[in-house]
Design a protein around this motif. Sequence first.
Motif, PDB file in Angstrom:
ATOM      1  N   LYS A   1      -1.859   1.241  -4.589  1.00  0.00           N
ATOM      2  CA  LYS A   1      -1.312  -0.047  -4.172  1.00  0.00           C
ATOM      3  C   LYS A   1      -0.519  -0.615  -5.331  1.00  0.00           C
ATOM      4  CE  LYS A   1      -5.628  -2.309  -5.353  1.00  0.00           C
ATOM      5  NZ  LYS A   1      -6.729  -3.137  -4.930  1.00  0.00           N
ATOM      6  N   PHE A   2       0.412  -1.494  -5.000  1.00  0.00           N
ATOM      7  CA  PHE A   2       1.167  -2.171  -6.044  1.00  0.00           C
ATOM      8  C   PHE A   2       1.602  -3.539  -5.572  1.00  0.00           C
ATOM      9  CE2 PHE A   2       4.335   0.438  -3.796  1.00  0.00           C
ATOM     10  CZ  PHE A   2       5.415  -0.427  -3.634  1.00  0.00           C
ATOM     11  N   SER A   3       1.939  -4.353  -6.547  1.00  0.00           N
ATOM     12  CA  SER A   3       2.459  -5.693  -6.316  1.00  0.00           C
ATOM     13  C   SER A   3       3.827  -5.733  -6.953  1.00  0.00           C
ATOM     14  CB  SER A   3       1.522  -6.723  -6.957  1.00  0.00           C
ATOM     15  OG  SER A   3       2.038  -8.015  -6.799  1.00  0.00           O
ATOM     16  N   TYR A   4       4.821  -6.259  -6.225  1.00  0.00           N
ATOM     17  CA  TYR A   4       6.186  -6.257  -6.745  1.00  0.00           C
ATOM     18  C   TYR A   4       6.963  -7.464  -6.231  1.00  0.00           C
ATOM     19  CZ  TYR A   4      10.992  -4.936  -7.648  1.00  0.00           C
ATOM     20  OH  TYR A   4      12.293  -4.943  -8.081  1.00  0.00           O
ATOM     21  N   ASP A   5       7.745  -8.044  -7.133  1.00  0.00           N
ATOM     22  CA  ASP A   5       8.660  -9.128  -6.803  1.00  0.00           C
ATOM     23  C   ASP A   5       9.950  -8.871  -7.567  1.00  0.00           C
ATOM     24  OD1 ASP A   5      10.072 -11.486  -6.396  1.00  0.00           O
ATOM     25  OD2 ASP A   5       8.641 -12.763  -7.431  1.00  0.00           O
ATOM     26  N   ALA A   6      11.043  -8.652  -6.850  1.00  0.00           N
ATOM     27  CA  ALA A   6      12.327  -8.343  -7.486  1.00  0.00           C
ATOM     28  C   ALA A   6      12.769  -9.445  -8.446  1.00  0.00           C
ATOM     29  CB  ALA A   6      13.394  -8.102  -6.427  1.00  0.00           C
ATOM     30  N   ALA A   7      12.360 -10.699  -8.184  1.00  0.00           N
ATOM     31  CA  ALA A   7      12.758 -11.809  -9.052  1.00  0.00           C
ATOM     32  C   ALA A   7      11.949 -11.848 -10.354  1.00  0.00           C
ATOM     33  CB  ALA A   7      12.612 -13.140  -8.308  1.00  0.00           C
ATOM     34  N   ALA A   8      10.810 -11.177 -10.364  1.00  0.00           N
ATOM     35  CA  ALA A   8       9.960 -11.166 -11.562  1.00  0.00           C
ATOM     36  C   ALA A   8       9.275  -9.806 -11.682  1.00  0.00           C
ATOM     37  CB  ALA A   8       8.924 -12.286 -11.482  1.00  0.00           C
ATOM     38  N   PRO A   9      10.054  -8.735 -11.914  1.00  0.00           N
ATOM     39  CA  PRO A   9       9.450  -7.401 -11.958  1.00  0.00           C
ATOM     40  C   PRO A   9       8.421  -7.223 -13.060  1.00  0.00           C
ATOM     41  CG  PRO A   9      11.793  -7.306 -12.516  1.00  0.00           C
ATOM     42  CD  PRO A   9      11.496  -8.703 -12.090  1.00  0.00           C
ATOM     43  N   GLU A  10       8.511  -8.021 -14.116  1.00  0.00           N
ATOM     44  CA  GLU A  10       7.533  -7.904 -15.208  1.00  0.00           C
ATOM     45  C   GLU A  10       6.130  -8.340 -14.778  1.00  0.00           C
ATOM     46  OE1 GLU A  10       9.383 -11.846 -15.130  1.00  0.00           O
ATOM     47  OE2 GLU A  10      10.275  -9.862 -15.269  1.00  0.00           O
ATOM     48  N   ALA A  11       6.003  -8.985 -13.636  1.00  0.00           N
ATOM     49  CA  ALA A  11       4.697  -9.387 -13.112  1.00  0.00           C
ATOM     50  C   ALA A  11       4.112  -8.313 -12.179  1.00  0.00           C
ATOM     51  CB  ALA A  11       4.816 -10.712 -12.366  1.00  0.00           C
ATOM     52  N   SER A  12       4.798  -7.196 -12.040  1.00  0.00           N
ATOM     53  CA  SER A  12       4.348  -6.129 -11.143  1.00  0.00           C
ATOM     54  C   SER A  12       3.082  -5.461 -11.664  1.00  0.00           C
ATOM     55  CB  SER A  12       5.440  -5.065 -11.002  1.00  0.00           C
ATOM     56  OG  SER A  12       6.614  -5.635 -10.467  1.00  0.00           O
TER      57      SER A  12
ATOM     58  N   HIS B   1       7.062   9.683  -6.727  1.00  0.00           N
ATOM     59  CA  HIS B   1       7.955   9.080  -5.735  1.00  0.00           C
ATOM     60  C   HIS B   1       7.053   8.228  -4.856  1.00  0.00           C
ATOM     61  CE1 HIS B   1      10.937  11.874  -7.196  1.00  0.00           C
ATOM     62  NE2 HIS B   1      10.002  12.801  -7.142  1.00  0.00           N
ATOM     63  N   ILE B   2       7.181   6.926  -5.011  1.00  0.00           N
ATOM     64  CA  ILE B   2       6.245   5.991  -4.390  1.00  0.00           C
ATOM     65  C   ILE B   2       6.988   5.069  -3.432  1.00  0.00           C
ATOM     66  CG2 ILE B   2       4.587   4.144  -4.824  1.00  0.00           C
ATOM     67  CD1 ILE B   2       3.692   6.888  -5.911  1.00  0.00           C
ATOM     68  N   GLU B   3       6.584   5.099  -2.175  1.00  0.00           N
ATOM     69  CA  GLU B   3       7.085   4.149  -1.179  1.00  0.00           C
ATOM     70  C   GLU B   3       5.889   3.368  -0.668  1.00  0.00           C
ATOM     71  OE1 GLU B   3       8.777   4.458   3.307  1.00  0.00           O
ATOM     72  OE2 GLU B   3       9.902   5.589   1.782  1.00  0.00           O
ATOM     73  N   GLY B   4       6.024   2.057  -0.698  1.00  0.00           N
ATOM     74  CA  GLY B   4       4.920   1.210  -0.259  1.00  0.00           C
ATOM     75  C   GLY B   4       5.283   0.380   0.948  1.00  0.00           C
ATOM     76  N   VAL B   5       4.287   0.081   1.756  1.00  0.00           N
ATOM     77  CA  VAL B   5       4.432  -0.785   2.918  1.00  0.00           C
ATOM     78  C   VAL B   5       3.814  -2.129   2.577  1.00  0.00           C
ATOM     79  CG1 VAL B   5       3.892  -1.102   5.363  1.00  0.00           C
ATOM     80  CG2 VAL B   5       4.251   1.212   4.447  1.00  0.00           C
ATOM     81  N   ARG B   6       4.632  -3.194   2.696  1.00  0.00           N
ATOM     82  CA  ARG B   6       4.139  -4.538   2.371  1.00  0.00           C
ATOM     83  C   ARG B   6       3.028  -4.926   3.322  1.00  0.00           C
ATOM     84  NH1 ARG B   6       8.510  -9.093   1.713  1.00  0.00           N
ATOM     85  NH2 ARG B   6       8.587  -8.926   3.970  1.00  0.00           N
ATOM     86  N   GLN B   7       2.001  -5.520   2.758  1.00  0.00           N
ATOM     87  CA  GLN B   7       0.823  -5.960   3.547  1.00  0.00           C
ATOM     88  C   GLN B   7       0.969  -7.391   3.985  1.00  0.00           C
ATOM     89  OE1 GLN B   7      -1.775  -3.423   4.163  1.00  0.00           O
ATOM     90  NE2 GLN B   7       0.238  -2.591   3.702  1.00  0.00           N
TER      91      GLN B   7
ATOM     92  N   VAL C   1       0.876  -1.169   0.000  1.00  0.00           N
ATOM     93  CA  VAL C   1       0.000   0.000   0.000  1.00  0.00           C
ATOM     94  C   VAL C   1       0.913   1.218   0.000  1.00  0.00           C
ATOM     95  CG1 VAL C   1      -1.678   1.335   1.346  1.00  0.00           C
ATOM     96  CG2 VAL C   1      -1.913  -1.142   1.156  1.00  0.00           C
ATOM     97  N   VAL C   2       0.621   2.173  -0.888  1.00  0.00           N
ATOM     98  CA  VAL C   2       1.418   3.388  -0.976  1.00  0.00           C
ATOM     99  C   VAL C   2       1.291   4.145   0.342  1.00  0.00           C
ATOM    100  CG1 VAL C   2       1.724   5.588  -2.183  1.00  0.00           C
ATOM    101  CG2 VAL C   2       1.200   3.504  -3.477  1.00  0.00           C
TER     102      VAL C   2
END
Length: 185
Positions: A55-66, A179-185, A23-24
């Motif tokens: 909100k966003f979804s992110y995985d450093a191993a698969a950024p194209e799935a963000s 400038h987006i900082e998110g907190v993992r849920q 969540v941003v």
Amino acid sequence: MKKTVLSALLLAAAPFANAADYVVDTDGAHASINFKISHLGYSYIVGRFNQFDGKFSYDAAAPEASKISINIDPASVDTNHDRRDKHVSSDDFLDVSKFTTASFSSTSVKDLGDGKLAVNGDLTVHGVTKPIVINVAKVGEGQDPWGGYRAGFTGSTEFKLGDFGIKMFPDSKITFDLHIEGVRQ
């Protein structure tokens, strides 16, 4: 044979299994949506939107799935000049009485390497939806001092006001810096 096919499918899906939802962080003021536009070709007006969420979804191993989605309250425009803010909010520009929200929703993400991404998506401003690309760079991610986990990104995009049906100065280009900082849920 069935085990081999199942194993192959699980391995293929593995990079997507670690995506985290964020969540941003607007409550902590760790995110901002800023803009810059030329003022008659002599200088720049800079401003921001004070009210937004996302909100966003992110995985450093698969950024194209963000994925990312952002909602902006255009009435929260702030150029540090009340009279100008009223004009920008009027039907000459944002027409906030008629168009009460602006939004961005990603449609695809391309990993450019080295923490850089091209985020394609649909931007809706002034009741018009158009595809845009936001050039993004990962700032970092990790544990925060309060026991949470955060990820941060910066990005920019540019378009003409007329692309979104704004009739005053339609050829003027506006640059958005996010400038987006998110907190993992």
